[in-house]
Design a protein around this motif. Structure first.
Motif, PDB file in Angstrom:
ATOM      1  N   ILE A  61      -2.733  -6.558  14.802  1.00 22.97           N
ATOM      2  CA  ILE A  61      -2.411  -6.421  13.381  1.00 22.97           C
ATOM      3  C   ILE A  61      -1.950  -5.000  13.076  1.00 22.97           C
ATOM      4  CG2 ILE A  61      -3.492  -6.446  11.073  1.00 22.97           C
ATOM      5  CD1 ILE A  61      -5.428  -8.619  12.373  1.00 22.97           C
ATOM      6  N   GLY A  62      -2.358  -4.079  13.947  1.00 22.48           N
ATOM      7  CA  GLY A  62      -2.062  -2.679  13.669  1.00 22.48           C
ATOM      8  C   GLY A  62      -3.029  -2.141  12.633  1.00 22.48           C
ATOM      9  N   THR A  63      -4.317  -2.453  12.796  1.00 26.72           N
ATOM     10  CA  THR A  63      -5.315  -1.982  11.819  1.00 26.72           C
ATOM     11  C   THR A  63      -5.467  -0.467  11.937  1.00 26.72           C
ATOM     12  OG1 THR A  63      -7.307  -2.033  13.216  1.00 26.72           O
ATOM     13  CG2 THR A  63      -6.634  -4.133  12.196  1.00 26.72           C
ATOM     14  N   THR A  64      -6.204   0.086  10.994  1.00 30.42           N
ATOM     15  CA  THR A  64      -6.430   1.529  11.004  1.00 30.42           C
ATOM     16  C   THR A  64      -7.598   1.916  11.919  1.00 30.42           C
ATOM     17  OG1 THR A  64      -7.923   1.329   9.133  1.00 30.42           O
ATOM     18  CG2 THR A  64      -5.602   1.726   8.619  1.00 30.42           C
ATOM     19  N   HIS A  65      -8.214   0.922  12.553  1.00 23.44           N
ATOM     20  CA  HIS A  65      -9.384   1.146  13.426  1.00 23.44           C
ATOM     21  C   HIS A  65     -10.564   1.751  12.667  1.00 23.44           C
ATOM     22  CE1 HIS A  65      -7.259   0.979  17.622  1.00 23.44           C
ATOM     23  NE2 HIS A  65      -6.768   0.106  16.779  1.00 23.44           N
ATOM     24  N   VAL A 109      -2.885  -8.509   7.166  1.00 18.27           N
ATOM     25  CA  VAL A 109      -3.459  -8.082   5.892  1.00 18.27           C
ATOM     26  C   VAL A 109      -4.703  -7.243   6.172  1.00 18.27           C
ATOM     27  CG1 VAL A 109      -2.661 -10.118   4.617  1.00 18.27           C
ATOM     28  CG2 VAL A 109      -4.854 -10.212   5.814  1.00 18.27           C
ATOM     29  N   THR A 110      -5.274  -6.684   5.133  1.00 14.60           N
ATOM     30  CA  THR A 110      -6.568  -6.054   5.278  1.00 14.60           C
ATOM     31  C   THR A 110      -7.618  -7.096   4.900  1.00 14.60           C
ATOM     32  OG1 THR A 110      -7.865  -4.071   4.804  1.00 14.60           O
ATOM     33  CG2 THR A 110      -6.637  -5.031   2.945  1.00 14.60           C
ATOM     34  N   SER A 111      -8.901  -6.756   4.985  1.00 13.43           N
ATOM     35  CA  SER A 111      -9.921  -7.797   4.842  1.00 13.43           C
ATOM     36  C   SER A 111     -10.555  -7.863   3.460  1.00 13.43           C
ATOM     37  CB  SER A 111     -10.994  -7.613   5.914  1.00 13.43           C
ATOM     38  OG  SER A 111     -10.391  -7.752   7.179  1.00 13.43           O
ATOM     39  N   ALA A 114     -12.521   3.313   4.245  1.00 13.93           N
ATOM     40  CA  ALA A 114     -11.870   4.541   4.705  1.00 13.93           C
ATOM     41  C   ALA A 114     -10.520   4.261   5.360  1.00 13.93           C
ATOM     42  CB  ALA A 114     -12.791   5.285   5.666  1.00 13.93           C
ATOM     43  N   ASN A 115     -10.081   3.003   5.305  1.00 11.11           N
ATOM     44  CA  ASN A 115      -8.710   2.682   5.738  1.00 11.11           C
ATOM     45  C   ASN A 115      -7.698   3.237   4.734  1.00 11.11           C
ATOM     46  OD1 ASN A 115      -9.670   0.838   3.830  1.00 11.11           O
ATOM     47  ND2 ASN A 115      -8.599  -0.915   4.694  1.00 11.11           N
ATOM     48  N   ALA A 116      -8.125   3.392   3.491  1.00  5.61           N
ATOM     49  CA  ALA A 116      -7.225   3.904   2.451  1.00  5.61           C
ATOM     50  C   ALA A 116      -6.967   5.388   2.669  1.00  5.61           C
ATOM     51  CB  ALA A 116      -7.857   3.697   1.076  1.00  5.61           C
ATOM     52  N   ARG A 154       5.831  -0.062   4.789  1.00  7.00           N
ATOM     53  CA  ARG A 154       4.737  -0.861   5.344  1.00  7.00           C
ATOM     54  C   ARG A 154       4.215  -0.137   6.591  1.00  7.00           C
ATOM     55  NH1 ARG A 154       3.830  -7.327   6.333  1.00  7.00           N
ATOM     56  NH2 ARG A 154       1.664  -6.864   6.729  1.00  7.00           N
ATOM     57  N   VAL A 155       2.882  -0.119   6.745  1.00  4.08           N
ATOM     58  CA  VAL A 155       2.282   0.433   7.964  1.00  4.08           C
ATOM     59  C   VAL A 155       1.619  -0.710   8.713  1.00  4.08           C
ATOM     60  CG1 VAL A 155       0.931   2.336   8.900  1.00  4.08           C
ATOM     61  CG2 VAL A 155       1.560   2.366   6.506  1.00  4.08           C
ATOM     62  N   GLY A 156       1.746  -0.733  10.015  1.00  5.40           N
ATOM     63  CA  GLY A 156       1.138  -1.801  10.794  1.00  5.40           C
ATOM     64  C   GLY A 156       2.133  -2.932  10.995  1.00  5.40           C
ATOM     65  N   GLY A 176       0.814  -1.204   0.000  1.00  3.03           N
ATOM     66  CA  GLY A 176       0.000   0.000   0.000  1.00  3.03           C
ATOM     67  C   GLY A 176       0.851   1.258   0.000  1.00  3.03           C
ATOM     68  N   ASP A 177       0.183   2.397  -0.160  1.00  8.51           N
ATOM     69  CA  ASP A 177       0.861   3.691  -0.164  1.00  8.51           C
ATOM     70  C   ASP A 177       1.880   3.828  -1.281  1.00  8.51           C
ATOM     71  OD1 ASP A 177      -0.552   4.394   2.197  1.00  8.51           O
ATOM     72  OD2 ASP A 177       0.826   3.122   3.312  1.00  8.51           O
ATOM     73  N   GLU A 178       1.636   3.172  -2.402  1.00  7.13           N
ATOM     74  CA  GLU A 178       2.562   3.264  -3.532  1.00  7.13           C
ATOM     75  C   GLU A 178       2.355   4.547  -4.334  1.00  7.13           C
ATOM     76  OE1 GLU A 178       0.388   0.764  -3.168  1.00  7.13           O
ATOM     77  OE2 GLU A 178       1.492  -1.100  -2.821  1.00  7.13           O
ATOM     78  N   GLY A 233      -1.719   8.731  10.377  1.00  6.38           N
ATOM     79  CA  GLY A 233      -0.619   9.582  10.811  1.00  6.38           C
ATOM     80  C   GLY A 233       0.563   8.807  11.380  1.00  6.38           C
ATOM     81  N   ARG A 234       0.470   7.463  11.365  1.00  7.93           N
ATOM     82  CA  ARG A 234       1.574   6.661  11.901  1.00  7.93           C
ATOM     83  C   ARG A 234       2.791   6.750  10.981  1.00  7.93           C
ATOM     84  NH1 ARG A 234      -1.092   0.792  12.466  1.00  7.93           N
ATOM     85  NH2 ARG A 234      -2.188   1.510  10.626  1.00  7.93           N
ATOM     86  N   ALA A 235       3.992   6.708  11.575  1.00 10.58           N
ATOM     87  CA  ALA A 235       5.207   6.677  10.765  1.00 10.58           C
ATOM     88  C   ALA A 235       5.244   5.339  10.041  1.00 10.58           C
ATOM     89  CB  ALA A 235       6.431   6.832  11.642  1.00 10.58           C
TER      90      ALA A 235
END
Ligand code: IMP
Ligand code: MG
Length: 428
Positions: free
Chosen positions: A126-130, A238-240, A37-39, A272-274, A12-14, A302-304
Motif C-alpha cells: 500500500i505504501g503505508t507510512t510504517h 487507503v489509511t485505516s 503520526a502518519n499525518a 498522492r503519496v503511496g 491528503g497534504d492539502e 520524506g517520499r516524493a
C-alpha cells in the motif's frame, strides 16, 4: 453553529495544518479526530516550518485549547518526542493540550507489524507510512488494543503490555520470520513517556460538547484526505481511519447534529503519496515543476509525492461524501508559471464518459481523464491578500473550479506563510 470541520478533499497534504493554524485567531478549541503520526501537518512558526504529526495544529497558538480525540491512534513515544521538539522551539505545551483517555495507542509492535505486513505484500504494498496505523486500528476493532488512559496506572499497564507483546511476537516471528521484540526494553522507554503524557490525559467528549453549547468556536482538524478514507476512499489504497466529516462524530463523541459546517481543503492541483490509482497523475516536466515549486515531499516520510492536475470528478465526490459547501483552495501560487493549466472534468471508462467517481480502485485505475484547458496567469500571486490583487486569470481558474464542483470559495492560500491567504468569506 460554532463548530467547523476542516477535511482534506483529495489524498491528503492539502494544507490542512496551515489553514487550521491560520484559523486559530478565531477558534477556541482545535480537535484532532482521527489518524495518528502518519499525518504530517506543516505549519510556519516565526517564519520557519514546523511539522506536527499528532499535535493539533493550534498548539503553537497561545490561548487555544488543543484536544487529541478518542478517534486518534497515538504513538505515545512519538508524541513525547514531538512535545519535546515543539517545546524546544519555544512552544509551551501544558494545559493547552488534552489527550482523550480513550484514544488507542500505537505501540512498537504495531509499527513492526505494519512494516512486516508491507514487506509481505510485495508488489501489492500500500505504501503505508510504517507508523503502525493499520495494525493499531485493527487491534482496536478486534478488541485487542490498549487505550492511552492505561498509562496512568503503569503497574497495571505493565503486565497487560507484556502479555500483548508475547502474543504479537508470535505473529512477528512465526508469520513473518522476523526478530521478536523485547518487552522489557520497550517498557523502559514507555515509563518516562507515561510520566510526560499523564498530565494531559482527560475525558474530553463532554468538554467539547459543552464548548459548542456555550457558543465557543470549535475547529475539528482532519488528517489525510477523503480519498484515503477507509470506507469511502480508494480501498485498499487507503489509511485505516474515517477521514471524512462522519469521522468527527465517531472520533470525538460530538453528535452529527452538533456539527456546524464542513469546509473542504483542496490543492489547486492534486498529489498522492503511496500506491493506488490516481487518474490525473502526470510524470513529465509538469510533474517535476509542481513537485519543485510546491515542495511536494512527504512531511512524515520524506517520499516524493506523485503530482497531477486538479480532478473535479474526485472533488465533487469529496464534496458529496462530506457535505462540503465551501472550499479553501491551497497552493495556488504553485501554478503561477504554467502557460496552460488542465482541469479534469470527466472520466472516460472503457469508452464511456462519466462524471461519477468509481467505487472500486480497480475501475478508477482504468479511467482516462477528460481535460479542459485554461490559460495560466503567468504572474506572481504569493503577495496577494485581497481578491483584487489576484490576476484575472487566476480568479477565472478559481471561479471555474467552483462552478464545476458546485461549491463556494471560502479562501485561497497563496504561499507557505500563515498570512499568505486571500479571504473571500470568513470561516466562523
Ligand atoms: P498509513 O496511513 O500509514 O497506513 O498509509 C496508508 C496510505 O495512506 C498510504 O498510501 C500513505 O501514503 C497514505 N497516507 C497516510 N497518511 C498520510 C498523510 O498524512 N498524507 C498523505 N498520505 C497519507
Ligand atoms: Mg501531510
Amino acid at each position: 453553529m460554532s463548530s467547523v470541520v476542516v477535511v482534506g478533499a483529495q489524498w491528503g497534504d492539502e494544507g490542512k495544518g496551515k489553514i487550521t493554524n491560520a484559523l486559530c485567531s478565531d477558534a477556541d478549541l482545535v480537535v484532532r479526530f482521527q489518524g495518528g503520526a502518519n499525518a504530517g501537518h506543516t505549519v510556519s512558526l516565526d517564519g520557519v516550518p514546523i511539522v506536527f504529526h499528532l499535535l493539533p495544529s493550534g498548539i503553537s497558538v497561545p490561548g487555544i485549547q488543543n484536544v487529541i480525540g478518542p478517534g486518534v491512534v497515538i504513538d505515545p513515544i512519538a508524541l513525547a518526542v514531538e512535545i519535546a521538539g515543539v517545546t524546544e522551539r519555544g512552544v509551551e505545551v501544558g494545559e493547552n493540550l488534552l489527550i482523550d483517555v480513550g484514544a488507542h495507542m500505537v505501540l512498537p509492535y504495531h509499527k513492526a507489524l505494519d512494516a512486516a505486513e508491507e514487506r509481505a505484500r510485495g508488489q501489492s504494498a500500500i505504501g503505508t507510512t510504517h507508523r503502525g496505523i493499520g495494525p493499531a486500528y485493527a487491534d482496536r476493532c478486534a478488541r485487542d488494543g490498549i487505550p492511552i488512559g492505561a498509562l496512568a496506572a503503569f503497574d497495571e499497564f505493565r503486565p497487560r503490555f507484556e502479555e500483548a507483546v508475547a502474543r504479537k511476537n508470535k505473529h512477528i516471528t512465526r508469520l513473518y520470520g522476523e526478530q521478536p521484540l523485547d518487552a522489557r526494553e520497550m517498557l523502559e522507554q514507555l515509563y518516562p513517556v507515561a510520566q510526560t503524557l499523564a498530565r494531559h490525559l482527560a475525558d474530553t467528549p463532554e468538554m467539547i460538547r459543552e464548548a459548542i453549547r456555550a457558543g465557543l468556536n470549535v475547529l475539528f482538524e482532519g488528517a489525510q484526505g477523503t480519498l484515503l478514507d477507509v470506507t469511502f476512499g480508494t480501498y485498499p489504497f487507503v489509511t485505516s481511519s474515517s477521514t471524512t466529516a462522519g469521522g468527527v462524530a465517531i472520533g470525538t463523541g460530538v453528535p452529527p447534529s452538533m456539527i456546524g459546517e464542513v469546509i473542504g481543503i483542496a490543492k489547486a492541483y492534486t498529489t498522492r503519496v503511496g500506491a493506488g490509482p490516481f487518474p490525473t497523475e502526470v510524470t513529465d516536466d509538469t510533474a517535476r515543476m509542481i513537485q519543485e515549486r510546491g515542495a511536494e515531499r512527504g512531511a512524515t516520510t520524506g517520499r516524493a509525492r506523485r503530482c497531477g492536475w486538479l480532478d473535479i470528478v474526485a472533488l465533487r465526490y469529496s464534496i458529496a461524501v462530506n457535505g462540503i459547501k465551501r472550499i479553501i483552495v491551497t497552493k495556488l501560487d504553485v501554478l503561477d508559471s504554467f502557460e496552460t493549466i488542465k482541469v479534469c472534468v470527466a472520466y472516460d471508462i472503457d469508452g464511456r464518459q462519466t462524471d461519477c467517481f468509481p467505487r472500486t480502485a480497480d475501475e478508477l485505475g482504468r479511467v482516462n481523464p477528460v481535460y479542459v484547458e485554461m490559460p495560466g496567469w503567468m504572474s506572481v500571486t504569493k503577495e496577494a491578500r485581497h481578491e483584487s490583487e489576484l490576476p484575472p486569470r487566476a480568479l477565472a481558474y478559481l471561479n471555474e473550479i467552483c462552478r464545476l464542483a458546485d461549491v463556494d470559495l471560502c479562501s485561497v492560500s497563496v504561499g507557505a506563510k500563515g498570512e499568505a491567504i486571500v479571504e473571500f468569506t470568513s470561516v466562523f
